[in-house]
Motif scaffolding. Structure first.
Motif, PDB file in Angstrom:
ATOM      1  N   UNK A 282      16.567  10.617 -20.714  1.00 19.81           N
ATOM      2  CA  UNK A 282      15.749  11.010 -21.873  1.00 19.81           C
ATOM      3  C   UNK A 282      15.508   9.784 -22.752  1.00 19.81           C
ATOM      4  N   UNK A 283      14.270   9.611 -23.161  1.00 24.71           N
ATOM      5  CA  UNK A 283      13.947   8.511 -24.074  1.00 24.71           C
ATOM      6  C   UNK A 283      14.721   8.729 -25.380  1.00 24.71           C
ATOM      7  N   UNK A 284      15.496   7.733 -25.842  1.00 20.66           N
ATOM      8  CA  UNK A 284      16.302   7.918 -27.050  1.00 20.66           C
ATOM      9  C   UNK A 284      15.443   8.223 -28.281  1.00 20.66           C
ATOM     10  N   UNK A 285      16.052   8.953 -29.194  1.00 26.44           N
ATOM     11  CA  UNK A 285      15.367   9.284 -30.439  1.00 26.44           C
ATOM     12  C   UNK A 285      15.001   8.036 -31.227  1.00 26.44           C
ATOM     13  N   UNK A 286      15.889   7.070 -31.224  1.00 25.80           N
ATOM     14  CA  UNK A 286      15.678   5.843 -32.019  1.00 25.80           C
ATOM     15  C   UNK A 286      16.162   4.646 -31.210  1.00 25.80           C
TER      16      UNK A 286
ATOM     17  N   UNK B 155       0.805  -1.219   0.000  1.00 20.49           N
ATOM     18  CA  UNK B 155       0.000   0.000   0.000  1.00 20.49           C
ATOM     19  C   UNK B 155       0.841   1.274   0.000  1.00 20.49           C
ATOM     20  N   UNK B 156       2.135   1.116  -0.229  1.00 20.85           N
ATOM     21  CA  UNK B 156       3.010   2.272  -0.441  1.00 20.85           C
ATOM     22  C   UNK B 156       3.554   2.159  -1.871  1.00 20.85           C
ATOM     23  N   UNK B 157       2.681   2.428  -2.829  1.00 21.77           N
ATOM     24  CA  UNK B 157       2.988   2.204  -4.239  1.00 21.77           C
ATOM     25  C   UNK B 157       2.708   3.440  -5.093  1.00 21.77           C
ATOM     26  N   UNK B 158       2.941   4.621  -4.517  1.00 23.01           N
ATOM     27  CA  UNK B 158       2.622   5.867  -5.198  1.00 23.01           C
ATOM     28  C   UNK B 158       3.856   6.534  -5.802  1.00 23.01           C
ATOM     29  N   UNK B 159       3.631   7.194  -6.928  1.00 22.60           N
ATOM     30  CA  UNK B 159       4.609   8.150  -7.438  1.00 22.60           C
ATOM     31  C   UNK B 159       4.328   9.461  -6.707  1.00 22.60           C
ATOM     32  N   UNK B 160       5.238   9.849  -5.847  1.00 27.95           N
ATOM     33  CA  UNK B 160       5.012  11.005  -4.970  1.00 27.95           C
ATOM     34  C   UNK B 160       5.128  12.314  -5.748  1.00 27.95           C
ATOM     35  N   UNK B 161       6.147  12.423  -6.610  1.00 33.31           N
ATOM     36  CA  UNK B 161       6.358  13.665  -7.364  1.00 33.31           C
ATOM     37  C   UNK B 161       7.237  13.385  -8.578  1.00 33.31           C
ATOM     38  N   UNK B 162       6.845  13.932  -9.716  1.00 35.54           N
ATOM     39  CA  UNK B 162       7.664  13.893 -10.922  1.00 35.54           C
ATOM     40  C   UNK B 162       8.177  15.293 -11.200  1.00 35.54           C
ATOM     41  N   UNK B 163       9.496  15.461 -11.226  1.00 35.92           N
ATOM     42  CA  UNK B 163      10.115  16.745 -11.553  1.00 35.92           C
ATOM     43  C   UNK B 163      10.720  16.610 -12.953  1.00 35.92           C
TER      44      UNK B 163
ATOM     45  N   UNK C  12       7.480   5.686  -3.869  1.00 34.05           N
ATOM     46  CA  UNK C  12       7.437   4.808  -2.712  1.00 34.05           C
ATOM     47  C   UNK C  12       7.973   3.427  -3.098  1.00 34.05           C
ATOM     48  N   UNK C  13       8.296   2.572  -2.125  1.00 34.72           N
ATOM     49  CA  UNK C  13       9.043   1.346  -2.427  1.00 34.72           C
ATOM     50  C   UNK C  13       8.303   0.286  -3.231  1.00 34.72           C
ATOM     51  N   UNK C  14       6.965   0.295  -3.237  1.00 37.99           N
ATOM     52  CA  UNK C  14       6.253  -0.765  -3.932  1.00 37.99           C
ATOM     53  C   UNK C  14       5.859  -0.392  -5.360  1.00 37.99           C
ATOM     54  N   UNK C  15       6.415   0.686  -5.892  1.00 36.11           N
ATOM     55  CA  UNK C  15       6.166   1.043  -7.285  1.00 36.11           C
ATOM     56  C   UNK C  15       6.935   0.085  -8.195  1.00 36.11           C
ATOM     57  N   UNK C  16       6.256  -0.642  -9.099  1.00 34.39           N
ATOM     58  CA  UNK C  16       6.975  -1.490 -10.059  1.00 34.39           C
ATOM     59  C   UNK C  16       7.695  -0.627 -11.087  1.00 34.39           C
ATOM     60  N   UNK C  17       8.903  -1.024 -11.463  1.00 26.42           N
ATOM     61  CA  UNK C  17       9.663  -0.189 -12.401  1.00 26.42           C
ATOM     62  C   UNK C  17       8.959  -0.090 -13.755  1.00 26.42           C
ATOM     63  N   UNK C  18       8.283  -1.148 -14.178  1.00 25.51           N
ATOM     64  CA  UNK C  18       7.592  -1.096 -15.466  1.00 25.51           C
ATOM     65  C   UNK C  18       6.397  -0.142 -15.399  1.00 25.51           C
ATOM     66  N   UNK C  19       5.673  -0.165 -14.286  1.00 23.95           N
ATOM     67  CA  UNK C  19       4.552   0.752 -14.101  1.00 23.95           C
ATOM     68  C   UNK C  19       5.037   2.196 -14.053  1.00 23.95           C
ATOM     69  N   UNK C  20       6.178   2.415 -13.400  1.00 23.92           N
ATOM     70  CA  UNK C  20       6.751   3.762 -13.347  1.00 23.92           C
ATOM     71  C   UNK C  20       6.986   4.303 -14.743  1.00 23.92           C
ATOM     72  N   UNK C  21       7.633   3.525 -15.579  1.00 26.97           N
ATOM     73  CA  UNK C  21       7.924   3.993 -16.934  1.00 26.97           C
ATOM     74  C   UNK C  21       6.661   4.218 -17.751  1.00 26.97           C
ATOM     75  N   UNK C  22       5.658   3.393 -17.518  1.00 25.69           N
ATOM     76  CA  UNK C  22       4.399   3.577 -18.239  1.00 25.69           C
ATOM     77  C   UNK C  22       3.723   4.883 -17.832  1.00 25.69           C
ATOM     78  N   UNK C  23       3.805   5.226 -16.559  1.00 19.95           N
ATOM     79  CA  UNK C  23       3.116   6.418 -16.072  1.00 19.95           C
ATOM     80  C   UNK C  23       3.838   7.728 -16.403  1.00 19.95           C
ATOM     81  N   UNK C  24       5.134   7.675 -16.647  1.00 15.71           N
ATOM     82  CA  UNK C  24       5.863   8.917 -16.943  1.00 15.71           C
ATOM     83  C   UNK C  24       6.227   9.040 -18.414  1.00 15.71           C
ATOM     84  N   UNK C  25       5.707   8.156 -19.259  1.00 21.58           N
ATOM     85  CA  UNK C  25       6.142   8.124 -20.663  1.00 21.58           C
ATOM     86  C   UNK C  25       5.848   9.426 -21.409  1.00 21.58           C
ATOM     87  N   UNK C  26       4.793  10.143 -21.022  1.00 21.36           N
ATOM     88  CA  UNK C  26       4.463  11.390 -21.720  1.00 21.36           C
ATOM     89  C   UNK C  26       5.453  12.506 -21.429  1.00 21.36           C
TER      90      UNK C  26
END
Length: 556
Positions: free
Chosen positions: A301-305, A181-189, A198-212
């Motif tokens: 930074x997400x690579x160009x190619x 239950x500690x699985x939140x993205x607290x802040x994106x700068x 928080x510690x229970x954020x999956x790395x794949x979910x993190x990347x999906x949520x910040x992709x924009x």
């Protein structure tokens, strides 16, 4: 030995909590449900037996030559810390339920099993935690720690549950602290290219949520890994050859110490010369120094190619030699992975990808950069591969093909687990050596595994000298188990003889304490003991992992 269904493996990546016949699935940062656990009498006959290790009156199972272990080394429980009595443990559970709510502490048998035993692990013990806590904030973790400190109760952090060296097992019983239950993205700068999680954020979910944002977090271990566990084991993954390992991407940590004190290891700038590097002290400590409750991560930074290439070779040594040449030539590959013919057969048999693969030693390359740079690097790798007897060279021309080609590498361990017969275990462990020695150790280790006559394969992050052995065997057969144990120990010892390490990314846990001492020596281990003793004088934080409180007779 306990056994679990195949479905339970998937639950490691997305925990299911069972109470009163109701199952509630954790859905990540968007979850809005309020979980409730019914109160159950704390002590029953089964739980009294489970508690025996916490009282310090029974044998600690690690190292015992019994059904519950896979490592069999001469070992006895050394004199050391004394933990809470049965009555004290019961009082602590009542007190924590009053502080945090009845639903915060579980003594359900299924939960205890899930938090003390893992199908993934190369070593398991029969001891389980006595209770499981589900905090929702750093403040609640601090309250938990204060109570556990008061009663001298071991604390074991738990996030993704996919570690391989019994890193979250409970050899002394105690309290498993689950961060579901500690699985939140607290802040994106985004402008600063960092994120607080928080510690229970999956790395794949993190990347999906910040992709924009045009940014991503590049450390990529197994699909079920979560950030807290990744910090604890200082993990890496397929991108390490380009982006480095976990320690290169953590800016700061919020940590709860054994007595409940909350500290932040440093501020948010990427660069700081202010005092000791406490951030890196906690990375890789496997929860033995403190409980990490918040992490600030650097982003890239997400690579160009990007593109992916798959290359076959006639032998594992040819593939390893080609990898070494690619590195020495300076081709900036993003990832470089190897799987032997057995592992490629596993992928085909499990049907975990949409492609039928040739069952020969295979290299997987990932490229990133500008469009022109990626094309140039593909051509350079193709030329080097041809010089080392490569066969097919296939590269992706669109994102869908990239996903298809890379899928075999990411599904490798899942695939092997899916092919187990009743009674089979999979022993998966890793080492790392200087890159120049990689072809030698892979060739020798591959031959020794083949000589076992078992279902065994090699795969790994060949770009940074790190590779894994995975061996399927019948744990009920003492002769077979002993042969596998010798094969694994020989590989680890060989890596150390080559100035390598006993673990590239899995950590020490219970399974590799003796190997760690061979690698670093007693004086270095004693420095680690001194640091732990200063931060955790009662050895409450994940005790039994990395080292013991008092040197054992194996310490010389």
């Amino acid at each position: 030995m306990f056994r679990q269904s195949a479905a339970h493996l998937r639950r490691l990546a997305s925990p299911i909590l069972k109470r009163g016949g109701t199952r509630v699935r954790s859905t990540g940062p968007e979850q809005t449900f309020k979980h409730r656990f019914g109160y159950k009498p704390f002590w029953n006959s089964g739980r009294v037996l489970l508690f025996s290790a916490a009282t310090g009156t029974t044998t600690y199972f690690y190292g015992a030559n019994d059904e519950g272990t896979r490592f069999h080394i001469p070992w006895r429980r050394p004199p050391g810390p004394q933990y809470a009595s049965k009555r004290e443990m019961e009082r602590a559970v009542i007190e924590l339920r009053e502080l945090l709510g009845e639903d915060a502490i579980s003594t359900d048998d299924e939960d205890l099993h899930r938090h003390g035993y893992s199908e993934w692990s190369s070593i398991n013990i029969e001891q389980l935690p006595v209770a499981v806590a589900y905090p929702k904030s750093t403040e609640e973790v601090s309250e938990l720690a204060k109570v556990c400190y008061k009663y001298k109760i071991p604390m074991i952090p738990f996030s993704g549950g996919s570690s391989l060296e019994a890193n979250f097992s409970a050899p002394y019983g105690g309290m498993s602290i689950d961060f579901t239950f500690m699985d939140q993205i607290v802040a994106l700068h985004a402008d600063d290219m960092d994120v607080v999680v928080q510690p229970s954020v999956p790395w794949m979910s993190l990347n999906d949520q910040i992709k924009d944002s045009g940014l991503f977090f590049p450390v990529d271990p197994g699909p079920s890994a979560r950030i807290g566990g990744m910090v604890g084991t200082s993990c890496s993954g397929t991108n390490a050859v380009r982006y480095g390992t976990m320690k290169d991407w953590v800016i700061n940590l919020t940590v709860v110490l054994a007595d409940g004190t909350v500290i932040k290891t440093r501020r948010r700038p990427r660069k700081s010369a202010a005092g000791y590097n406490l951030t890196n002290l906690f990375i890789g400590s496997e929860g033995t120094l403190g409980i990490v409750t918040e992490i600030t991560l650097k982003l890239a930074v997400v690579p160009q190619e990007t593109s992916v290439a798959v290359v076959t070779f006639p032998s594992i040594r040819d593939a390893a030699a080609a990898a070494s040449k690619v590195l020495r030539t300076g081709v900036p590959v993003a990832a470089m992975e190897i799987m032997d013919e057995v592992q490629m057969s596993v992928i085909n048999r499990a049907g975990s990808t949409t492609k039928q693969w040739k069952e020969v030693p295979t290299m997987f390359f990932k490229f990133s950069g500008t469009k022109a740079g990626v094309q140039e690097n593909i051509q350079l790798v193709q030329a080097i591969s041809r010089a080392h007897k490569s066969g097919d060279f296939e590269f992706a021309i669109n994102p869908e093909e990239q996903k298809t080609l890379w899928s075999a590498r990411k599904e490798s361990l899942w695939s092997m687990m899916a092919l187990r017969r009743e009674g089979d275990e999979v022993w998966s462990t890793d080492v790392a050596v200087p890159i120049s020695r990689l072809p030698d150790i892979i060739e020798i280790s591959k031959k020794e595994m083949d000589d076992l006559g078992l279902f065994a394969s090699i795969l790994g992050h060949i770009g940074d000298g790190n590779f894994h052995e995975s061996i399927m065997y019948n744990s009920k057969d003492p002769k077979e188990r002993a042969a596998v144990e010798k094969c694994v120990h020989d590989m680890v010892d060989r890596a150390l003889e080559m100035e390598g390490t006993c673990t590239g990314e899995h950590g020490i846990g219970l399974g590799k304490k003796a190997s760690l001492q061979k690698e670093l020596g007693l004086d270095t281990i004693n420095v680690m003991r001194s640091i732990k003793g200063a931060l955790d004088p009662y050895w409450l934080m994940n005790p039994g992992k990395i080292m013991d409180a008092v040197p054992s007779r194996l310490d010389g």
